[in-house]
Design a protein around this motif. Structure first.
Motif, PDB file in Angstrom:
ATOM      1  N   LYS A   2       0.725  -1.326  -0.141  1.00 10.46           N
ATOM      2  CA  LYS A   2      -0.146  -0.006   0.140  1.00 10.46           C
ATOM      3  C   LYS A   2       0.872   1.212   0.148  1.00 10.46           C
ATOM      4  O   LYS A   2       0.267   2.270  -0.512  1.00 10.46           O
ATOM      5  CB  LYS A   2      -0.913   0.007   0.982  1.00 10.46           C
ATOM      6  N   ILE A   3       2.106   1.115   0.807  1.00 10.05           N
ATOM      7  CA  ILE A   3       2.747   2.495   0.695  1.00 10.05           C
ATOM      8  C   ILE A   3       3.381   2.564  -0.635  1.00 10.05           C
ATOM      9  O   ILE A   3       3.489   3.821  -1.190  1.00 10.05           O
ATOM     10  CB  ILE A   3       4.211   2.092   1.597  1.00 10.05           C
ATOM     11  N   THR A   6       0.939   4.657  -2.888  1.00  7.95           N
ATOM     12  CA  THR A   6       1.033   6.169  -2.787  1.00  7.95           C
ATOM     13  C   THR A   6       1.792   6.808  -3.677  1.00  7.95           C
ATOM     14  O   THR A   6       2.034   8.196  -3.744  1.00  7.95           O
ATOM     15  CB  THR A   6       1.297   6.362  -1.292  1.00  7.95           C
ATOM     16  N   ASN A   7       2.708   6.142  -4.422  1.00  5.05           N
ATOM     17  CA  ASN A   7       3.687   6.782  -5.446  1.00  5.05           C
ATOM     18  C   ASN A   7       2.699   7.491  -6.503  1.00  5.05           C
ATOM     19  O   ASN A   7       3.203   8.449  -7.204  1.00  5.05           O
ATOM     20  CB  ASN A   7       4.382   6.050  -6.126  1.00  5.05           C
ATOM     21  N   TRP A   8       1.273   7.276  -6.685  1.00  4.89           N
ATOM     22  CA  TRP A   8       0.412   7.863  -7.647  1.00  4.89           C
ATOM     23  C   TRP A   8       0.731   9.561  -7.543  1.00  4.89           C
ATOM     24  O   TRP A   8       0.404  10.106  -8.236  1.00  4.89           O
ATOM     25  CB  TRP A   8      -0.935   7.478  -7.564  1.00  4.89           C
ATOM     26  N   ILE A   9       0.682   9.848  -6.033  1.00  5.06           N
ATOM     27  CA  ILE A   9       1.046  11.202  -5.711  1.00  5.06           C
ATOM     28  C   ILE A   9       1.970  11.949  -6.422  1.00  5.06           C
ATOM     29  O   ILE A   9       2.103  12.995  -7.093  1.00  5.06           O
ATOM     30  CB  ILE A   9       0.911  11.375  -4.267  1.00  5.06           C
ATOM     31  N   ASP A  66      11.417   2.716  -1.999  1.00  3.50           N
ATOM     32  CA  ASP A  66      10.265   2.507  -1.156  1.00  3.50           C
ATOM     33  C   ASP A  66      10.513   1.100  -0.436  1.00  3.50           C
ATOM     34  O   ASP A  66      10.505   0.888   0.828  1.00  3.50           O
ATOM     35  CB  ASP A  66       9.204   2.350  -1.658  1.00  3.50           C
ATOM     36  N   ARG A 118       2.825  13.135   0.131  1.00  2.61           N
ATOM     37  CA  ARG A 118       2.506  11.624   0.380  1.00  2.61           C
ATOM     38  C   ARG A 118       2.959  11.169   1.753  1.00  2.61           C
ATOM     39  O   ARG A 118       2.385  10.175   2.188  1.00  2.61           O
ATOM     40  CB  ARG A 118       3.869  10.969  -0.680  1.00  2.61           C
ATOM     41  N   ARG A 121      -0.215  11.299   3.366  1.00  2.00           N
ATOM     42  CA  ARG A 121      -1.244  10.101   3.090  1.00  2.00           C
ATOM     43  C   ARG A 121      -0.771   8.909   3.628  1.00  2.00           C
ATOM     44  O   ARG A 121      -1.417   7.922   3.897  1.00  2.00           O
ATOM     45  CB  ARG A 121      -0.963  10.064   1.334  1.00  2.00           C
ATOM     46  N   ILE A 122       0.683   8.505   3.821  1.00  3.30           N
ATOM     47  CA  ILE A 122       1.068   7.314   4.258  1.00  3.30           C
ATOM     48  C   ILE A 122       0.706   7.269   5.618  1.00  3.30           C
ATOM     49  O   ILE A 122       0.359   6.222   6.257  1.00  3.30           O
ATOM     50  CB  ILE A 122       2.516   7.255   4.023  1.00  3.30           C
ATOM     51  N   LYS A 125      -3.091   6.436   6.386  1.00  4.05           N
ATOM     52  CA  LYS A 125      -3.502   5.083   6.092  1.00  4.05           C
ATOM     53  C   LYS A 125      -2.997   4.173   7.049  1.00  4.05           C
ATOM     54  O   LYS A 125      -1.935   4.413   7.845  1.00  4.05           O
ATOM     55  CB  LYS A 125      -2.948   4.639   4.928  1.00  4.05           C
TER      56      LYS A 125
END
Length: 127
Positions: A2-3, A6-9, A66, A118, A121-122, A125
């Motif tokens: 899931k981390i 978050t690279n879509w950001i 990551d 990011r 966001r991390i 979640k």
């Protein structure tokens, strides 16, 4: 996993800012007379076509770093995200200075801002 998602950001932030910069640069170029549609096409070609190797390197570097830095231990997350930004941005900082390509500087700054977004966001979640 899931981390990594978050690279879509980062992708959206860097792509969006570099694309916008390319469109504005095309529209304001003194020797060119493009309309907005042509400037958008040039921007897309510049960002995707010209930067294809950049995007491949960028995505692979994000995932690998990551996996190495963040996934095993999320302590000092902000420091790790800044280190990730610095490692990935180093060649582009050099190219900005060496070649005067300001589109790299736009990407570097937007990548830094995206990394900070990011982080939120991390932490938001539950992993």
């Amino acid at each position: 996993m899931k981390i990594i998602l978050t690279n879509w950001i980062n992708l959206l932030g860097v792509f969006g800012s570099v694309f916008l910069f390319a469109v504005v640069l095309t529209l304001t170029h003194a020797n060119l007379s493009y309309n907005i549609f042509q400037a958008i096409v040039v921007g897309v070609f510049s960002v995707i076509g010209y930067g294809l190797m950049f995007w491949a390197f960028f995505i692979v570097a994000l995932v690998v770093l990551d996996l190495i830095l963040i996934i095993p231990n999320r302590n000092n997350l902000k420091l790790k995200l800044i280190a990730e930004w610095l490692i990935i941005s180093s060649p582009f900082i050099y190219w900005t200075i060496e070649y005067g390509e300001w589109i790299f500087a736009v990407g570097i700054v937007s990548f830094f801002i995206a990394q900070l977004l990011r982080e939120k966001r991390i932490l938001k979640k539950k992993f």
